[in-house]
Design an enzyme around this catalytic site. Structure first.
Site, PDB file in Angstrom:
ATOM      1  N   THR A  95       0.740  -1.321  -0.097  1.00  0.00           N
ATOM      2  CA  THR A  95      -0.059   0.052  -0.229  1.00  0.00           C
ATOM      3  C   THR A  95       0.919   1.259  -0.022  1.00  0.00           C
ATOM      4  O   THR A  95       1.700   1.279   0.959  1.00  0.00           O
ATOM      5  CB  THR A  95      -0.935   0.101   1.264  1.00  0.00           C
ATOM      6  OG1 THR A  95      -1.677  -1.239   1.173  1.00  0.00           O
ATOM      7  CG2 THR A  95      -2.019   1.139   1.251  1.00  0.00           C
ATOM      8  N   LYS A 171      -6.659   1.351  -3.414  1.00  0.00           N
ATOM      9  CA  LYS A 171      -6.387   0.792  -2.323  1.00  0.00           C
ATOM     10  C   LYS A 171      -6.574   1.609  -0.975  1.00  0.00           C
ATOM     11  O   LYS A 171      -7.093   1.261  -0.006  1.00  0.00           O
ATOM     12  CB  LYS A 171      -4.865   0.403  -2.538  1.00  0.00           C
ATOM     13  CG  LYS A 171      -4.456  -0.555  -1.316  1.00  0.00           C
ATOM     14  CD  LYS A 171      -5.558  -1.621  -1.042  1.00  0.00           C
ATOM     15  CE  LYS A 171      -4.940  -2.635   0.468  1.00  0.00           C
ATOM     16  NZ  LYS A 171      -3.691  -3.270   0.371  1.00  0.00           N
ATOM     17  N   LYS A 239      -0.599   2.492   9.603  1.00  0.00           N
ATOM     18  CA  LYS A 239       0.078   3.016   8.436  1.00  0.00           C
ATOM     19  C   LYS A 239      -0.811   3.471   7.133  1.00  0.00           C
ATOM     20  O   LYS A 239      -0.606   4.459   6.753  1.00  0.00           O
ATOM     21  CB  LYS A 239       1.069   1.822   7.883  1.00  0.00           C
ATOM     22  CG  LYS A 239       1.586   2.003   6.381  1.00  0.00           C
ATOM     23  CD  LYS A 239       2.494   0.845   6.138  1.00  0.00           C
ATOM     24  CE  LYS A 239       1.569  -0.346   5.850  1.00  0.00           C
ATOM     25  NZ  LYS A 239       1.049  -0.303   4.464  1.00  0.00           N
TER      26      LYS A 239
END
Length: 298
Positions: A95, A171, A239
């Site tokens: 990602t 994403k 994150k």
């Protein structure tokens, strides 16, 4: 095809296994001896050196944690950018901020290699069975080169455009929803316990009602079993939701729900659970409210 898989963690190991099961020659690379042993036990070739996985490969999957590691794999000391054969394709599965995917792609294509922006969804279980979803974007030549490998590891492959960055943007949308859904599922179960309901009954009723979500159905069993061994760790969402907020802020777009979910994961991490399963947000609620949740073996 000869396929390299760099990063044999929970997703990478599944991708390597599925590619191997699809009849491809696969070399997996990971710094962890345990992960290398796990892939070798499946019949794959394992190495500690990413360069060994990339050398001679038609396709290289990079399944590391973040943008920093992805850039290091490509362009750091011993990076694979110039080791991969010309015309081969680098499939970036971490990602990343969309801008980072664009920048890495530009650098790599300038060296005569192809770049596919291809973050995944589905988790370790679907990776092991070759049924992940790939949110891909990149040049048609990159998709065409990687197609046999993608077919071996994914059940759904979305072509989101010919420019890297679109896959990472999609994403980000997915992780916004996933993070919010996990956080609110933990909140809902904890709220039910405070109301005197049995958590197993909350799960049974809600999974058959309009309030259900895929994340509620998937994560709440971890709470019911008192099992917080990380299928997906809290740190993943500190994150990924951080990327969502940074991306939104750069575009002056408000994401208040994602912001609140990020704070719940940050508080859970600060409470010492950063490496535990992301359903540990429920444990944070339990500590705050003095609740008793199921423990392993209950």
């Amino acid at each position: 095809m000869r396929i390299g898989v760099i990063g044999l963690g929970s997703i990478g190991l599944g991708i390597a296994k599925s590619a191997l099961s699809g009849g491809h020659e696969v070399v997996g690379a990971d710094l962890s001896q345990a992960q290398r042993n796990a892939f070798a036990a499946l019949g794959g070739e394992a190495t500690a050196d990413a360069a060994d996985a990339a050398r001679g490969a038609d396709c290289v999957f990079c399944v590391v944690i973040n943008a920093t590691q992805t850039e290091a794999v490509l362009f750091g000391e011993g990076g694979v950018a110039e080791i991969m054969p010309e015309g081969s394709v680098f499939v970036s599965c971490a990602t990343l901020p969309p801008e980072t995917a664009e920048q890495l792609a530009a650098r790599l294509t300038g060296l005569g290699r192809l770049y596919l922006d291809a973050p995944t969804s589905g988790g370790p279980a679907k990776a092991l069975t070759g049924e992940i979803t790939i949110m891909g974007s990149g040049a048609a030549a990159a998709f065409d080169k990687a197609q046999p490998a993608l077919d071996a590891v994914a059940a759904k492959i979305y072509r989101l455009g010919d420019a890297p960055g679109a896959g990472s943007a999609m994403k980000a949308v997915n992780q916004l929803l996933a993070g919010v859904h996990i956080a609110v599922a933990c909140e809902a179960v904890s709220f039910g316990v405070r109301l005197g309901l049995e958590p197993s009954q909350v799960y049974e009723v809600i999974t058959g009602a309009a309030g259900n979500s895929w994340m509620f159905e998937n994560r709440v069993p971890h709470i019911l079993e008192g099992d917080y061994a990380p299928k997906s760790a809290v740190g993943i969402f500190t994150k990924d939701l951080g990327i969502v907020l940074d991306t939104a802020r750069a575009r002056q777009f408000p994401v208040p729900m994602a912001s609140m979910a990020l704070q719940m994961f940050e508080m859970t991490a600060a409470a010492g659970m950063v490496q535990d399963d992301d359903a540990s947000v429920a444990r944070l609620y339990a500590r705050i409210a003095g609740l008793s949740l199921p423990e392993t073996g209950d």
